[in-house]
Scaffold this motif. Structure first.
Motif, PDB file in Angstrom:
ATOM      1  N   THR A 128       0.828  -1.208   0.000  1.00  0.00           N
ATOM      2  CA  THR A 128       0.000   0.000   0.000  1.00  0.00           C
ATOM      3  C   THR A 128       0.862   1.259   0.000  1.00  0.00           C
ATOM      4  OG1 THR A 128      -0.108   0.074   2.419  1.00  0.00           O
ATOM      5  CG2 THR A 128      -1.784  -1.228   1.276  1.00  0.00           C
ATOM      6  N   LEU A 129       0.206   2.396  -0.061  1.00  0.00           N
ATOM      7  CA  LEU A 129       0.906   3.678  -0.119  1.00  0.00           C
ATOM      8  C   LEU A 129       1.578   4.038   1.198  1.00  0.00           C
ATOM      9  CD1 LEU A 129      -1.754   5.794  -2.064  1.00  0.00           C
ATOM     10  CD2 LEU A 129       0.305   4.721  -2.994  1.00  0.00           C
ATOM     11  N   ASP A 130       0.999   3.598   2.319  1.00  0.00           N
ATOM     12  CA  ASP A 130       1.504   4.028   3.627  1.00  0.00           C
ATOM     13  C   ASP A 130       1.916   2.885   4.542  1.00  0.00           C
ATOM     14  OD1 ASP A 130      -0.953   2.967   4.214  1.00  0.00           O
ATOM     15  OD2 ASP A 130      -1.844   4.827   4.973  1.00  0.00           O
ATOM     16  N   GLY A 131       1.912   1.652   4.039  1.00  0.00           N
ATOM     17  CA  GLY A 131       2.360   0.520   4.837  1.00  0.00           C
ATOM     18  C   GLY A 131       1.290  -0.163   5.658  1.00  0.00           C
ATOM     19  N   LEU A 132       0.084   0.391   5.702  1.00  0.00           N
ATOM     20  CA  LEU A 132      -1.032  -0.230   6.416  1.00  0.00           C
ATOM     21  C   LEU A 132      -1.978  -0.897   5.413  1.00  0.00           C
ATOM     22  CD1 LEU A 132      -2.102   2.355   9.160  1.00  0.00           C
ATOM     23  CD2 LEU A 132      -1.120   0.085   9.534  1.00  0.00           C
ATOM     24  N   PRO A 133      -2.597  -2.023   5.785  1.00  0.00           N
ATOM     25  CA  PRO A 133      -3.532  -2.680   4.864  1.00  0.00           C
ATOM     26  C   PRO A 133      -4.764  -1.817   4.587  1.00  0.00           C
ATOM     27  CG  PRO A 133      -2.888  -4.150   6.657  1.00  0.00           C
ATOM     28  CD  PRO A 133      -2.420  -2.780   7.027  1.00  0.00           C
ATOM     29  N   TYR A 134      -5.449  -2.151   3.505  1.00  0.00           N
ATOM     30  CA  TYR A 134      -6.758  -1.578   3.203  1.00  0.00           C
ATOM     31  C   TYR A 134      -7.799  -2.624   3.596  1.00  0.00           C
ATOM     32  CZ  TYR A 134      -4.179   1.797   0.342  1.00  0.00           C
ATOM     33  OH  TYR A 134      -3.305   2.769  -0.100  1.00  0.00           O
ATOM     34  N   ILE A 135      -8.512  -2.364   4.681  1.00  0.00           N
ATOM     35  CA  ILE A 135      -9.528  -3.292   5.173  1.00  0.00           C
ATOM     36  C   ILE A 135     -10.784  -2.489   5.501  1.00  0.00           C
ATOM     37  CG2 ILE A 135     -10.099  -5.049   6.877  1.00  0.00           C
ATOM     38  CD1 ILE A 135      -7.093  -5.288   7.478  1.00  0.00           C
ATOM     39  N   GLU A 176     -14.311  -0.397  15.711  1.00  0.00           N
ATOM     40  CA  GLU A 176     -13.407   0.583  16.318  1.00  0.00           C
ATOM     41  C   GLU A 176     -12.113   0.726  15.514  1.00  0.00           C
ATOM     42  OE1 GLU A 176     -11.397  -2.562  19.528  1.00  0.00           O
ATOM     43  OE2 GLU A 176     -12.632  -0.887  20.236  1.00  0.00           O
ATOM     44  N   LEU A 177     -11.844  -0.222  14.619  1.00  0.00           N
ATOM     45  CA  LEU A 177     -10.645  -0.156  13.776  1.00  0.00           C
ATOM     46  C   LEU A 177     -10.936   0.401  12.386  1.00  0.00           C
ATOM     47  CD1 LEU A 177      -9.105  -3.656  14.619  1.00  0.00           C
ATOM     48  CD2 LEU A 177      -8.453  -1.437  15.570  1.00  0.00           C
ATOM     49  N   GLU A 178     -12.177   0.739  12.124  1.00  0.00           N
ATOM     50  CA  GLU A 178     -12.605   1.124  10.776  1.00  0.00           C
ATOM     51  C   GLU A 178     -11.802   2.289  10.219  1.00  0.00           C
ATOM     52  OE1 GLU A 178     -16.766   2.282   8.456  1.00  0.00           O
ATOM     53  OE2 GLU A 178     -16.741   1.971  10.617  1.00  0.00           O
ATOM     54  N   ALA A 179     -11.616   3.350  10.993  1.00  0.00           N
ATOM     55  CA  ALA A 179     -10.927   4.541  10.494  1.00  0.00           C
ATOM     56  C   ALA A 179      -9.453   4.270  10.215  1.00  0.00           C
ATOM     57  CB  ALA A 179     -11.069   5.683  11.510  1.00  0.00           C
ATOM     58  N   LEU A 180      -8.812   3.482  11.070  1.00  0.00           N
ATOM     59  CA  LEU A 180      -7.382   3.219  10.926  1.00  0.00           C
ATOM     60  C   LEU A 180      -7.062   2.511   9.619  1.00  0.00           C
ATOM     61  CD1 LEU A 180      -4.515   3.201  12.139  1.00  0.00           C
ATOM     62  CD2 LEU A 180      -5.107   1.032  13.244  1.00  0.00           C
ATOM     63  N   TYR A 181      -7.874   1.517   9.258  1.00  0.00           N
ATOM     64  CA  TYR A 181      -7.595   0.703   8.071  1.00  0.00           C
ATOM     65  C   TYR A 181      -8.457   1.081   6.874  1.00  0.00           C
ATOM     66  CZ  TYR A 181      -4.965  -2.327  11.228  1.00  0.00           C
ATOM     67  OH  TYR A 181      -4.054  -2.816  12.126  1.00  0.00           O
ATOM     68  N   SER A 182      -9.188   2.168   6.969  1.00  0.00           N
ATOM     69  CA  SER A 182     -10.137   2.542   5.915  1.00  0.00           C
ATOM     70  C   SER A 182      -9.469   2.659   4.543  1.00  0.00           C
ATOM     71  CB  SER A 182     -10.791   3.881   6.252  1.00  0.00           C
ATOM     72  OG  SER A 182     -11.577   4.323   5.157  1.00  0.00           O
ATOM     73  N   PRO A 183      -9.987   1.978   3.524  1.00  0.00           N
ATOM     74  CA  PRO A 183      -9.463   2.124   2.173  1.00  0.00           C
ATOM     75  C   PRO A 183      -9.671   3.526   1.595  1.00  0.00           C
ATOM     76  CG  PRO A 183     -10.669   0.066   2.390  1.00  0.00           C
ATOM     77  CD  PRO A 183     -10.958   0.871   3.617  1.00  0.00           C
ATOM     78  N   GLN A 184     -10.526   4.342   2.240  1.00  0.00           N
ATOM     79  CA  GLN A 184     -10.761   5.701   1.749  1.00  0.00           C
ATOM     80  C   GLN A 184      -9.818   6.742   2.371  1.00  0.00           C
ATOM     81  OE1 GLN A 184     -14.178   3.906   2.482  1.00  0.00           O
ATOM     82  NE2 GLN A 184     -13.349   3.197   0.545  1.00  0.00           N
ATOM     83  N   ARG A 185      -8.825   6.303   3.126  1.00  0.00           N
ATOM     84  CA  ARG A 185      -7.903   7.281   3.713  1.00  0.00           C
ATOM     85  C   ARG A 185      -7.057   7.938   2.619  1.00  0.00           C
ATOM     86  NH1 ARG A 185      -5.769   2.154   5.180  1.00  0.00           N
ATOM     87  NH2 ARG A 185      -3.613   1.805   4.525  1.00  0.00           N
ATOM     88  N   SER A 186      -6.369   8.992   2.971  1.00  0.00           N
ATOM     89  CA  SER A 186      -5.672   9.838   1.996  1.00  0.00           C
ATOM     90  C   SER A 186      -4.709   9.045   1.108  1.00  0.00           C
ATOM     91  CB  SER A 186      -4.884  10.932   2.719  1.00  0.00           C
ATOM     92  OG  SER A 186      -4.118  11.692   1.799  1.00  0.00           O
ATOM     93  N   MET A 187      -4.734   9.374  -0.179  1.00  0.00           N
ATOM     94  CA  MET A 187      -3.813   8.769  -1.140  1.00  0.00           C
ATOM     95  C   MET A 187      -2.542   9.594  -1.327  1.00  0.00           C
ATOM     96  SD  MET A 187      -6.500   7.584  -4.129  1.00  0.00           S
ATOM     97  CE  MET A 187      -5.152   7.240  -5.269  1.00  0.00           C
ATOM     98  N   PHE A 188      -2.472  10.745  -0.739  1.00  0.00           N
ATOM     99  CA  PHE A 188      -1.354  11.653  -1.000  1.00  0.00           C
ATOM    100  C   PHE A 188      -0.120  11.233  -0.215  1.00  0.00           C
ATOM    101  CE2 PHE A 188      -5.164  14.155  -1.993  1.00  0.00           C
ATOM    102  CZ  PHE A 188      -4.859  14.487  -3.311  1.00  0.00           C
ATOM    103  N   ARG A 189       0.590  10.261  -0.779  1.00  0.00           N
ATOM    104  CA  ARG A 189       1.826   9.725  -0.234  1.00  0.00           C
ATOM    105  C   ARG A 189       2.870   9.670  -1.348  1.00  0.00           C
ATOM    106  NH1 ARG A 189       1.355   8.956   5.466  1.00  0.00           N
ATOM    107  NH2 ARG A 189      -0.862   8.576   5.886  1.00  0.00           N
ATOM    108  N   PRO A 190       4.160   9.721  -1.005  1.00  0.00           N
ATOM    109  CA  PRO A 190       5.202   9.677  -2.034  1.00  0.00           C
ATOM    110  C   PRO A 190       5.104   8.461  -2.956  1.00  0.00           C
ATOM    111  CG  PRO A 190       6.143  10.349   0.059  1.00  0.00           C
ATOM    112  CD  PRO A 190       4.721   9.966   0.343  1.00  0.00           C
ATOM    113  N   GLN A 191       4.649   7.312  -2.409  1.00  0.00           N
ATOM    114  CA  GLN A 191       4.563   6.103  -3.218  1.00  0.00           C
ATOM    115  C   GLN A 191       3.561   6.243  -4.357  1.00  0.00           C
ATOM    116  OE1 GLN A 191       6.524   3.301  -2.932  1.00  0.00           O
ATOM    117  NE2 GLN A 191       5.522   2.688  -4.825  1.00  0.00           N
ATOM    118  N   LEU A 192       2.587   7.126  -4.214  1.00  0.00           N
ATOM    119  CA  LEU A 192       1.595   7.342  -5.271  1.00  0.00           C
ATOM    120  C   LEU A 192       2.271   7.804  -6.554  1.00  0.00           C
ATOM    121  CD1 LEU A 192      -1.376   7.550  -6.201  1.00  0.00           C
ATOM    122  CD2 LEU A 192      -1.373   9.896  -5.333  1.00  0.00           C
TER     123      LEU A 192
END
Length: 253
Positions: A128-135, A176-192
């Protein structure tokens, strides 16, 4: 409860899973397909790339008591299983050149000259872009479709998190973990930027075999005798059969 085994799903159309045998309508759909098979919405082809890693199993090598992993991206791992020492590494982006098996064998020859290689294998992981899964929910436009992907080489632990999180979302509508692993979190990372550059390069390259996913140029992998896509990680065997998605259709041999 109806269970349809040996049913290959070819696509998702809203609340319907399409297969060669017919259509399956579902209130909730979970995409646990390694790389999600629905491109838009979601944009997972921009949010992820795929990475290959290699392992060799040695006999008569000095044992290690625990597992050791180098913190560097190009480092190695060591662990023991039974009578064998497992050395991992030689990583590279799928479709690109990397150390592969030769790197591990050179290391083994220098560090364990009396050892014998018994087995070897390779793995492929979604990064992923930030090292965390998309769940979670696949995308804002498809709240009834869920996804678990991008485990970044930590599949055994991330899959357990995914099971709990998705079960809560389907049955309770929240976690309670929804926000942390949300696939809709920001895409603006260097890996993009890197992912976009590889995609543009693969699409713009002329000639050669093309991936059935989005048409990127494929590269021959002589070590594993496969056609690999550096854009999104699809892989095909010599006959053109898909062996790693997101490609869904075979290519001409």
């Amino acid at each position: 409860l109806n269970i349809a085994e040996h049913t290959f799903i070819t696509d998702i159309d809203d609340d319907i899973a399409l297969s060669n045998h017919g259509k399956i309508r579902a209130k909730h759909i979970v995409l646990a397909t390694h790389f999600p098979m629905v491109n838009i919405p979601g944009l997972y082809f921009l949010k992820m790339y795929q990475h290959r890693s290699y392992v060799i199993a040695l006999e008569n090598a000095q044992p290690v008591d625990d597992m050791y992993v180098d913190e560097r991206q190009d480092g190695h791992s060591f662990r023991h299983h039974g009578s064998m020492l497992l050395i991992g590494g030689g990583d590279h982006r799928t479709g690109k050149k990397g150390g592969g098996y030769p790197e591990l064998r050179t290391l083994a020859q220098g560090a364990y000259p009396g050892a014998t290689e018994r087995y070897n294998w390779a793995t492929q992981d979604c990064m992923t872009l930030d090292g965390l899964p998309y769940i979670g929910r696949h995308s804002a436009g498809k709240p009834h479709i869920y996804v678990a992907t991008g485990f970044n080489k930590w599949g055994m632990t991330s899959s357990m998190v995914a099971a709990d999180l998705l079960a809560d979302l389907v049955t309770e509508g929240k976690s309670e973990l929804e926000a942390l692993y949300s696939p809709q979190r920001s895409m603006f990372r260097p890996q993009l930027i890197s992912n976009a550059v590889h995609a543009i390069g693969g699409l713009a390259s002329l000639g050669g075999k093309r991936c059935s996913h989005m048409g990127c140029k494929l590269h021959w992998n002589p070590a594993e005798r496969t056609w690999d896509c550096s854009c999104h990680g699809s892989r095909y065997d010599e006959s053109g059969k898909v062996i790693d998605n997101p490609g869904k259709k075979p290519i001409k041999p």
